[in-house]
Scaffold this active site. Structure first.
Site, PDB file in Angstrom:
ATOM      1  N   ASP A   1      -2.085   4.974  -2.254  1.00 36.83           N
ATOM      2  CA  ASP A   1      -2.072   3.509  -2.186  1.00 36.83           C
ATOM      3  C   ASP A   1      -1.252   2.930  -3.343  1.00 36.83           C
ATOM      4  O   ASP A   1      -0.961   3.615  -4.337  1.00 36.83           O
ATOM      5  CB  ASP A   1      -3.534   3.031  -2.264  1.00 36.83           C
ATOM      6  CG  ASP A   1      -3.743   1.645  -1.677  1.00 36.83           C
ATOM      7  OD1 ASP A   1      -2.755   0.973  -1.351  1.00 36.83           O
ATOM      8  OD2 ASP A   1      -4.923   1.244  -1.556  1.00 36.83           O
TER       9      ASP A   1
ATOM     10  N   ASP B   1      -3.603  -4.130   6.223  1.00 41.20           N
ATOM     11  CA  ASP B   1      -5.039  -4.283   5.989  1.00 41.20           C
ATOM     12  C   ASP B   1      -5.667  -5.155   7.071  1.00 41.20           C
ATOM     13  O   ASP B   1      -6.881  -5.324   7.094  1.00 41.20           O
ATOM     14  CB  ASP B   1      -5.299  -4.904   4.614  1.00 41.20           C
ATOM     15  CG  ASP B   1      -5.237  -3.844   3.518  1.00 41.20           C
ATOM     16  OD1 ASP B   1      -5.288  -2.647   3.859  1.00 41.20           O
ATOM     17  OD2 ASP B   1      -5.136  -4.213   2.341  1.00 41.20           O
TER      18      ASP B   1
HETATM   19  C1  DGJ Z   1      -5.517  -1.408  -0.053  1.00 40.50           C
HETATM   20  C2  DGJ Z   1      -5.517  -0.556   1.170  1.00 40.50           C
HETATM   21  O1  DGJ Z   1      -4.629  -1.056   2.112  1.00 40.50           O
HETATM   22  C3  DGJ Z   1      -6.935  -0.486   1.719  1.00 40.50           C
HETATM   23  O2  DGJ Z   1      -6.939   0.233   2.911  1.00 40.50           O
HETATM   24  C4  DGJ Z   1      -7.834   0.131   0.682  1.00 40.50           C
HETATM   25  O3  DGJ Z   1      -7.471   1.460   0.469  1.00 40.50           O
HETATM   26  C5  DGJ Z   1      -7.771  -0.663  -0.598  1.00 40.50           C
HETATM   27  N1  DGJ Z   1      -6.409  -0.871  -1.040  1.00 40.50           N
HETATM   28  C6  DGJ Z   1      -8.550   0.014  -1.682  1.00 40.50           C
HETATM   29  O4  DGJ Z   1      -8.412  -0.581  -2.897  1.00 40.50           O
END
Ligand code: DGJ
Length: 729
Positions: free
Chosen positions: A478, A548
């Site tokens: 990430d 997201d």
């Molecule tokens: C952003 C990601 O897109 C989410 O799926 C998740 O992993 C969060 N960060 C965690 O902080």
């Protein structure tokens, strides 16, 4: 596929499956011009397209009128400072502070195969299925050489281009702009199409007429970003999804990027792509080289859909690597939306037990398992397991998950450092920062200076130790903030402009090392949702988290835009709980499953808590995934109708390469009163083949399904969906 040089015509010709690209060399000085890119040509010479006969174009005939030549000649790689007043592809500042460069052909080389780009992602191919042309251009005054590289691939209408600059002189030069590729065309009343967005609204399609002057789409965030993709397409005014000429350009890069189109005074169109020159500078000492990232140009005579399918084929067969490229990915369940930071071994095992009983194949432990990461204010950089949460340790958890017959995956955010962390207390100088200025936080975190080898090595060792400590088979990588306050304590003042690119090179080095040392690992890139969904990352990970926003209806638009360039096999897509955490919308569990089926497929919910009737649907969805994923992952994708355009329904289909099977997904977004069934014309089938629709008795000719279509009954209610499976009878 072939590349030839004709001495008589003074032209290089790159032939693809159904397209040709022609480069011409003019006058004694050997300027390199762009003659043609489009539908495949015969053997005839098209050097006349360079218009060198039209006065006052020819420099050697009228040296005083050199500027009018330079200002309209269709350059293959335009330079600035000597009379071409359009956008230049390269800007160089010499030791005396002057900005001028004139590039003429010095040499060329044609060979079978394609070389890798050191430290950068790139398309690859064998000597059998790839050919490369290298043109060496030089500026005699500065003794700077520029190598333009072009590769073509068997059966694919795409040219992969990149540029290398070599300083052969005795003095340093500053590179202020080095585009990967540039192409000059005559305007044909083009429209331009870009993908724009924001967090949770990534990659929405935007088509507008091409205007005079410069128009661009770019990022200065240090990543490709949620906002603007490193992509642009030029479309004939009347081009549609299925017909008309379309040119797409996509940069294989994950940092600051720019795609620019400049429509000029003579209705000439210059399209280019590369590292964003804003905030870029690179000192090239004598003997040094600078390698640009790669850009891919795609030509389609079959509309936007043809362009998408070409990108998909190229990326699936010549970009993505590793054992998962052609393999079905395990259906995962990720605990992020299920628990956020509030989890421990017991909670995770409870989810895993329920999930495995339903047929889910992998548990992914997301953010919050390390240091004192109880919320997003702290601990990034402290990659040691928090045994208060992960009671019994990581190995115990992974072993227990494995005993359930499930794989185990883990989340990292390797490029970050929280000011509230052990790592920051020890190494405050490791964060990107400008001395004397307080660096701005985003999501309460700073960015590690990944340009520095010792920092890369530290992060790598910490990650590798975790991965070696248990049977971990998947990593979600990430990255949750853009880069700001650009300063590296390791770079001299004149080299600070190199940081953005050096950061990306550091990131690539780290990911390459990871997948080399852990060749069986399934890597999924992610950046606060889909801020780094780009072709650069696809070289390292076969899949990328799309957004997201997991709402099925928002996803229709996000996935439509993503699939404009990137294969469905790469699109991270999950079924989540409702009301949806991003928009609060409630959609049927079935629709969420159908929409996620267009991507990698998985779950992002607490399976112990969702409504019983939803949970009971999971085994059926698991079966659905196993039945259709080969087709979805490897087939040809066709857009039939877009909710973005019609505000009522969405429809797309995937057709198996041998045309023996297809899957149509129909989503009725808004219910409509007093409506009959909707007629849908299928695409991509073999007209002469006979097909059956699963569940029906009768058969249809492919031509009937494509010309007359099928009737999809009106579904009562909003957000409803239906899969239609078409099989050769
Ligand atoms: C952003 C990601 O897109 C989410 O799926 C998740 O992993 C969060 N960060 C965690 O902080």
């Amino acid at each position: 596929m072939n590349i030839t040089y004709s001495e008589a015509a003074k032209c290089f010709k790159l032939d693809m499956a159904d397209a040709s690209y022609v480069i011409g060399i003019v006058d004694e000085e050997k300027f390199v011009g762009h003659a043609y890119f489009g539908k495949k040509l015969g053997e005839e010479d098209v050097a006349y397209l360079l218009r060198t006969g039209e006065a006052p174009f020819t420099p050697e005939q009228n040296a005083r009128d050199r500027l009018s030549f330079l200002d309209c000649f269709p350059m293959e790689y335009p330079t600035g400072g000597i009379g071409d007043f359009r956008e230049s592809a390269i800007e160089v500042r010499d030791n005396g502070g002057h900005r001028a460069l004139q590039l003429n052909l010095k040499d060329y080389r044609i060979y079978e195969g394609k070389k890798a780009l050191p430290g950068l992602p790139a398309t690859w191919g064998s000597e059998k299925d790839t050919r490369t042309l290298e043109l060496t251009l030089e500026d005699k005054v500065l003794q700077v050489e520029v190598i333009l590289s072009y590769s073509v691939f068997e059966g694919i209408d795409a040219v992969a281009r990149h540029t290398k600059v070599i300083n052969k002189g005795n003095a340093p030069v500053m590179l202020e702009k080095v585009m990967s590729a540039s192409i000059d065309m005559d305007d044909r009343e083009y429209d331009k199409l870009i993908l724009h967005g924001s967090w949770a609204r990534e990659r929405h399609i935007d088509r507008t007429p091409l205007n005079y002057g410069v128009q661009s789409t770019a990022s200065v965030r240090g990543e490709s970003g949620h906002q603007q993709q490193p992509f642009m397409a030029l479309l004939e005014k009347h081009a549609t999804e299925d017909v008309g000429e379309v040119y797409g350009i996509n940069l294989l890069y994950s940092g600051n990027c720019m795609t620019l189109v400049d429509k000029g005074q003579f209705d000439n169109v210059r399209l280019m792509s590369g590292i964003n020159p804003a905030r870029f500078g690179w000192k090239l000492n004598p003997g040094e080289e600078f390698q640009s990232p790669e850009a891919v140009l795609v030509y389609s005579s079959e509309g936007i859909g043809g362009m998408s399918r070409t990108f998909h084929d190229l990326y699936r067969t010549h970009l993505i690597r590793g054992e998962y490229r052609d393999k079905k990915r395990p259906i995962l369940i990720n605990n992020w939306e299920a628990t956020y930071f509030d989890f421990d071994t017991d909670k995770l095992l409870a989810i895993a037990r329920e999930a495995s009983a339903l047929g889910i194949e992998m548990l992914v432990m997301d953010d919050g398992w390390f240091g004192n990461r109880y919320d997003d204010n702290r601990a990034l950089g402290d990659w040691d397991v928090n045994e208060e949460k992960i009671k019994g340790g990581l190995k115990y958890l992974v072993d227990e998950v494995n005993k359930l017959g499930m794989k185990f995956g883990i989340w990292f955010e390797p490029e970050m450092i929280s000011p509230e962390s052990e790592l920051y207390r020890k190494h405050p100088d490791w964060a990107i920062q400008i001395p004397g200025r307080m660096a701005g936080l985003a999501r309460n975190q700073l960015v590690l200076d990944m340009s520095r080898a010792e920092i890369q090595d530290y992060v790598y060792e910490k990650m590798a130790a975790v991965l070696r400590s248990a049977n971990i088979e998947y990593v979600k990588w990430d990255m949750n903030r853009p880069l700001s306050d650009i300063g590296s304590l390791a770079l001299s003042p004149e080299c600070q402009g190199e940081l953005f690119h050096r950061y990306v090179l550091g990131l690539y080095r780290l990911q390459e090392r990871l997948i080399t040392d852990f060749p069986h690992l399934l890597l999924e890139n992610c950046s606060g949702g889909g801020a780094r969904f780009d072709a650069g990352m696809l070289y390292y990970s076969p899949q990328i988290w799309c957004s997201d926003d997991t709402d099925a209806i928002e996803r229709l638009m996000i996935q439509e835009g993503t699939a404009l360039i990137y294969p469905l096999s790469a699109m991270g897509a999950h079924v989540s709980d409702c009301p949806n955490h991003a928009v609060g919308r409630v959609t049927p569990f079935e629709t969420r499953g159908h929409v996620a089926l267009a991507g990698t497929f998985g779950y992002e919910l607490d399976v112990t808590k969702i409504p019983k009737e939803d949970r009971e649907m999971i085994p059926e969805q698991v079966k659905m995934y196993h039945k259709y994923n080969d087709l979805v992952r490897m087939g040809d994708y066709y857009r039939i109708a877009s909710y973005r355009e019609n505000h009522m329904y969405d429809c797309y289909m995937v057709v198996k390469k041998d045309k023996s099977e297809a899957l149509v997904t129909f989503v009725q977004v808004m219910g409509r009163p007093n409506s009959h069934s909707r007629r849908i014309l299928l695409k991509g089938l073999a007209p002469e083949k006979t097909y059956r629709i699963e569940g029906e008795e009768r058969t249809y000719l492919g031509s009937t399904l494509m010309q007359a279509g099928i009737l999809v009954e009106n579904i009562w209610g909003d957000f409803k969906s239906k899969l239609i499976h078409v099989i050769e009878a």
